[in-house]
Write a protein that holds these residues in place. Sequence first.
Motif, PDB file in Angstrom:
ATOM      1  N   PHE A  86       0.826  -1.210   0.000  1.00 26.97           N
ATOM      2  CA  PHE A  86       0.000   0.000   0.000  1.00 26.97           C
ATOM      3  C   PHE A  86       0.864   1.267   0.000  1.00 26.97           C
ATOM      4  CE2 PHE A  86      -4.423   1.315   1.660  1.00 26.97           C
ATOM      5  CZ  PHE A  86      -4.287   2.622   1.188  1.00 26.97           C
ATOM      6  N   LEU A  87       1.758   1.360   0.963  1.00 25.15           N
ATOM      7  CA  LEU A  87       2.560   2.573   1.114  1.00 25.15           C
ATOM      8  C   LEU A  87       3.437   2.823  -0.113  1.00 25.15           C
ATOM      9  CD1 LEU A  87       3.410   4.943   2.887  1.00 25.15           C
ATOM     10  CD2 LEU A  87       5.054   3.434   4.011  1.00 25.15           C
ATOM     11  N   ASP A  88       4.073   1.778  -0.628  1.00 22.36           N
ATOM     12  CA  ASP A  88       4.915   1.936  -1.813  1.00 22.36           C
ATOM     13  C   ASP A  88       4.098   2.394  -3.015  1.00 22.36           C
ATOM     14  OD1 ASP A  88       7.165   1.193  -0.418  1.00 22.36           O
ATOM     15  OD2 ASP A  88       7.163  -0.875  -1.130  1.00 22.36           O
ATOM     16  N   THR A  89       2.875   1.904  -3.120  1.00 19.14           N
ATOM     17  CA  THR A  89       2.007   2.298  -4.228  1.00 19.14           C
ATOM     18  C   THR A  89       1.691   3.784  -4.178  1.00 19.14           C
ATOM     19  OG1 THR A  89       1.017   0.078  -4.285  1.00 19.14           O
ATOM     20  CG2 THR A  89      -0.228   1.860  -5.330  1.00 19.14           C
ATOM     21  N   VAL A  90       1.451   4.296  -2.972  1.00 16.51           N
ATOM     22  CA  VAL A  90       1.179   5.726  -2.824  1.00 16.51           C
ATOM     23  C   VAL A  90       2.447   6.541  -3.053  1.00 16.51           C
ATOM     24  CG1 VAL A  90       0.329   7.527  -1.270  1.00 16.51           C
ATOM     25  CG2 VAL A  90      -0.741   5.264  -1.259  1.00 16.51           C
ATOM     26  N   LYS A  91       3.575   6.061  -2.536  1.00 18.80           N
ATOM     27  CA  LYS A  91       4.845   6.774  -2.707  1.00 18.80           C
ATOM     28  C   LYS A  91       5.237   6.879  -4.183  1.00 18.80           C
ATOM     29  CE  LYS A  91       7.210   6.015   1.706  1.00 18.80           C
ATOM     30  NZ  LYS A  91       8.371   5.359   2.371  1.00 18.80           N
ATOM     31  N   ALA A  92       4.855   5.891  -4.968  1.00 18.75           N
ATOM     32  CA  ALA A  92       5.176   5.920  -6.395  1.00 18.75           C
ATOM     33  C   ALA A  92       4.458   7.054  -7.111  1.00 18.75           C
ATOM     34  CB  ALA A  92       4.826   4.580  -7.039  1.00 18.75           C
ATOM     35  N   GLN A  93       3.356   7.526  -6.506  1.00 14.19           N
ATOM     36  CA  GLN A  93       2.573   8.606  -7.100  1.00 14.19           C
ATOM     37  C   GLN A  93       2.931   9.973  -6.530  1.00 14.19           C
ATOM     38  OE1 GLN A  93       0.056   8.553  -9.513  1.00 14.19           O
ATOM     39  NE2 GLN A  93       0.584   6.411  -9.930  1.00 14.19           N
ATOM     40  N   PRO A  97       5.677  13.754   2.305  1.00 17.12           N
ATOM     41  CA  PRO A  97       5.608  13.032   3.582  1.00 17.12           C
ATOM     42  C   PRO A  97       4.306  12.236   3.697  1.00 17.12           C
ATOM     43  CG  PRO A  97       6.219  15.327   3.924  1.00 17.12           C
ATOM     44  CD  PRO A  97       5.801  15.211   2.500  1.00 17.12           C
ATOM     45  N   ILE A  98       4.425  10.992   4.136  1.00 15.68           N
ATOM     46  CA  ILE A  98       3.258  10.126   4.278  1.00 15.68           C
ATOM     47  C   ILE A  98       3.307   9.453   5.638  1.00 15.68           C
ATOM     48  CG2 ILE A  98       1.979   8.154   3.362  1.00 15.68           C
ATOM     49  CD1 ILE A  98       3.307   8.698   0.644  1.00 15.68           C
ATOM     50  N   PHE A  99       2.203   9.512   6.375  1.00 12.18           N
ATOM     51  CA  PHE A  99       2.106   8.801   7.657  1.00 12.18           C
ATOM     52  C   PHE A  99       1.256   7.558   7.440  1.00 12.18           C
ATOM     53  CE2 PHE A  99       1.240   7.607  11.906  1.00 12.18           C
ATOM     54  CZ  PHE A  99       2.182   8.229  12.719  1.00 12.18           C
ATOM     55  N   TRP A 100       1.770   6.419   7.876  1.00 15.55           N
ATOM     56  CA  TRP A 100       1.148   5.113   7.639  1.00 15.55           C
ATOM     57  C   TRP A 100       0.774   4.475   8.972  1.00 15.55           C
ATOM     58  CZ3 TRP A 100      -0.982   1.572   4.598  1.00 15.55           C
ATOM     59  CH2 TRP A 100      -0.828   0.209   4.852  1.00 15.55           C
ATOM     60  N   THR A 101      -0.508   4.153   9.173  1.00 12.65           N
ATOM     61  CA  THR A 101      -0.934   3.512  10.418  1.00 12.65           C
ATOM     62  C   THR A 101      -2.253   2.787  10.187  1.00 12.65           C
ATOM     63  OG1 THR A 101      -1.196   3.856  12.801  1.00 12.65           O
ATOM     64  CG2 THR A 101      -2.232   5.494  11.346  1.00 12.65           C
TER      65      THR A 101
END
Length: 290
Positions: A86-93, A97-101
Amino acid sequence: MLAGIEAGGTKFNCIVSDHDLNILGQSQFPTTTPEETMANVFEFFSNYDIEAIGIGSFGPIDVNVDSPTYGYITNTPKIAWQNFAFLDTVKAQYNVPIFWTTDVNASAVGEYELGVAQDQASCLYLTFGTGVGGGFVKDGKIHTGMSHLEMGHIYVKRHTDDHYAGHCPFHNDCLEGLVCGPAIEDRFPKGTKAKDIPQTDLIWDVVADYIAQALNNYMLTLMPNRIIIGGGVLHQDSLLERIQIKFQELVNDYVAALPEATEYIQKPGLGDDAGLLGCLCLAKASLENY
């Protein structure tokens, strides 16, 4: 602009705000496949200049930053989402800064920052719905150990009038297995919905007993300044009061500093928006700390 993704097993909620958390846009769509659902997320966000993102996801998820699967949804019952990055998919776009929880941690943050716990040093947020989950925030920080908390899977003492085997596929009669929405409905003829079960039915005393036991255990181990309980099961009007009464009985004046149960145990001040607004708070914190 700040963005939030509340990723639920049934639906995704996305939101965008300015830095003061004034809402600029919001969208909701069903949780289908990762490819289709994430395409909907990115299409919605494409209308905005996103500076930071807060994500609260259904789980289990990997929150260990040292793990090779950090940012993944792991062994979820939703087959299509198992081991989804999930996080990598969002980071690719988005290079922001992204908070993941977890989704319930996001709700805890929302209530701590904007809801009924905003004047408290700590709060415990619990949701009782299709599943049971909990998040603990103290001094503005989410409590995480080697993984996120799994508060729905503790064991409670059996009610003498309850002989239901339990709904949890892992533990049968853990807390989630006894009080989640499907577990309540399982005790009645097929097709019965929890919202249609009369308030006078014994099941609500049984459910209140189990939840009160759990809250007593959490209180004794974490000592939160406030406990907040939400989710679809709590839409039953009389359940909160039953839980408060039973909790007070179980505590039995043992903890002198504890407020009255009616003050200590409350429903979310933000209602069903606690998680979504919590995601915005996490996005804002991520941007400020970037």
